[in-house]
Design an enzyme around this catalytic site. Structure first.
Site: not given
Length: 450
Positions: A150, A172-173, A202, A286
């Site tokens: 990355n 990527c996984h 991502h 939140r």
């Protein structure tokens, strides 16, 4: 049949080595592979040697292991090159990225893909990836690079731009990993899911996400996911057992966008301007955003690894289950011709019509003896493309900065980062970048300091 030569650059990442090469040794056609381990840290290289040797014994693999501190020597005559390293490490560079940004009020969760942390990591990393491409050109020009480093999109984009002849894919996984999490949220078998995902690393979305019914037909699970979330059934605890991280950010974005994103909530909170704001602790609470998550993971992983290593040194065998990483699947498909489908990060050569040509996209790829062939997606929903573009802007400017050695593009990349721009003014962003550059010192290319 003689097995392939698989070179692992960054073999000191022993936990990752264990999973990736453990997967390789599960495959009969790869059991006699030559594994070349390369790292600049001699101690960690020796630790990886211990682990790989015992993995091979457990899997009854018959190949050989060689250890190298010289990268070019390790790469010579390789068929596959796996890259997994972190330039500057957790200490000092990741700590620097978090501490300096925090002084300016820019809170981060992972800081390895976008934002100031992702920008600095790209600046540290791309020159080293280019050096691997240089060496591959000299000693293994036909090898396929499997890149796990990355920031994936910026790294991949920069390598395609300067070394278009290198066969490579960014891995990527998140696609398969998130699908497993969603199956778990609904208590359904992951093997009963089928999906089609597309976007950028991502920030790809499941354009289709379906389950197999009893009669063999398929139906979308989106209505069930929404119902489970509103009923408080989903999300369940993080798949890794880390209860700091909940999937609330992603489910809330799912409600607004109509599609589920493939990367975790702690990541996604950094890629948008909505969730981490100064003097808004109510938002953090939140949406359960885990600030400073990556440094916490690093400390935990180091501690866990030290405990695991002590156990490994006192055992003759290391048995592990096959992971969901794509590396062994790709190697096996190219080496044997057995076809497979994976999700890879590749150059956008007319794959996604409403994302910029040449940027790095994550799409389904067919893999066989011919190599890795990305599949065309066409046009994705315009609101998803628009959201991705906010991240692509940063990736594009940073990539241009490194390729052209243009320092001003570094500042502009930070200016256009959605999260940073939501927190700081123009002059503050420039000052932040100045401080990060100064603090990183020799970890950055010389041209940045001129």
């Amino acid at each position: 049949m003689i097995g392939p030569k698989i070179t692992f650059i960054g073999a000191g990442s022993t936990v990752f080595v264990k999973h990736i090469l453990g997967d390789v040794f599960h495959r009969s056609a790869l059991k006699n592979a030559h594994i070349a381990l390369m790292d600049i840290d001699q101690r960690r290289l020796e630790e990886s040697h211990i682990v790989v040797e015992k993995l091979m014994k457990s899997a009854q693999a018959t190949g050989k292991i060689s250890c190298h501190s010289d990268q070019k020597e390790a790469l010579k005559d390789s068929n596959f090159v796996i890259v997994a390293f972190q330039i500057g490490g957790y200490e000092p560079c990741t700590v620097t990225d978090f501490e300096i940004c925090k002084k300016y009020g820019v809170e981060q969760t992972i800081a390895d893909t976008l934002g100031p942390g992702g920008i600095m990591r790209a600046l540290r990393t791309i020159p080293h990836l280019w050096k691997i491409c240089d060496d591959m050109t000299d000693v293994c020009p036909e090898a396929t690079m499997l890149n796990y480093v990355n920031p994936m999109a910026m790294n991949t984009w920069a390598m395609y731009a300067k070394y278009p002849h290198i066969k490579q894919v960014g891995l990527c996984h998140s696609v398969q990993g998130t699908a497993e999490e969603l199956a778990r949220d609904l208590d359904i078998d992951y093997q009963d899911l089928r999906y089609r995902s597309a976007g950028i690393n991502h920030m790809a979305f499941y354009l289709e996400l379906e389950k197999r019914n009893a009669d063999g037909s398929y139906s979308s699970i989106y209505p069930e996911l929404l119902k489970a979330y509103e009923a408080g059934i989903a999300p369940k605890d993080n798949i890794h057992g880390n209860t700091r991280c909940k999937n609330i950010v992603r489910y809330e974005m799912f409600k607004k966008l109509g599609y589920f994103v493939t990367e975790s909530s702690e990541h996604f909170a950094e890629y948008t301007p909505y969730f981490i704001k100064p003097n808004r602790p109510d938002l953090i609470e939140r949406y359960k955003v885990p600030l400073d998550e990556y440094p916490k993971r690093c400390v935990e992983q180091i501690d866990n690894w030290n405990k695991e290593l002590a156990e490994y040194k006192n055992t003759d065998r290391i048995d592990i289950k096959q992971s969901n990483e794509y590396a062994s699947t790709i190697i096996n498909s190219i080496w044997t011709g057995t076809p497979s489908v994976v999700y890879g990060n590749v150059r956008n050569n007319q794959l996604i019509d409403n994302l910029p040509e040449g940027c790095c996209v994550e799409v389904a790829c067919l893999v066989d003896a011919m190599g890795i062939r990305p599949t065309k997606v066409g046009k994705i929903p315009s609101h998803l493309a628009a959201l991705m573009q906010t991240n692509i802007n940063v990736q594009m400017l940073l990539t241009e900065a490194v390729i052209n050695q243009d320092k001003q593009q570094i500042y502009r990349a930070a200016l256009l980062d959605p999260h940073t721009a939501a927190v700081l003014g123009i002059d503050e962003i420039y000052a932040l970048v100045d401080d990060l550059i100064k603090a990183h010192g020799n970890w950055l290319p010389e041209w940045i300091h001129n």
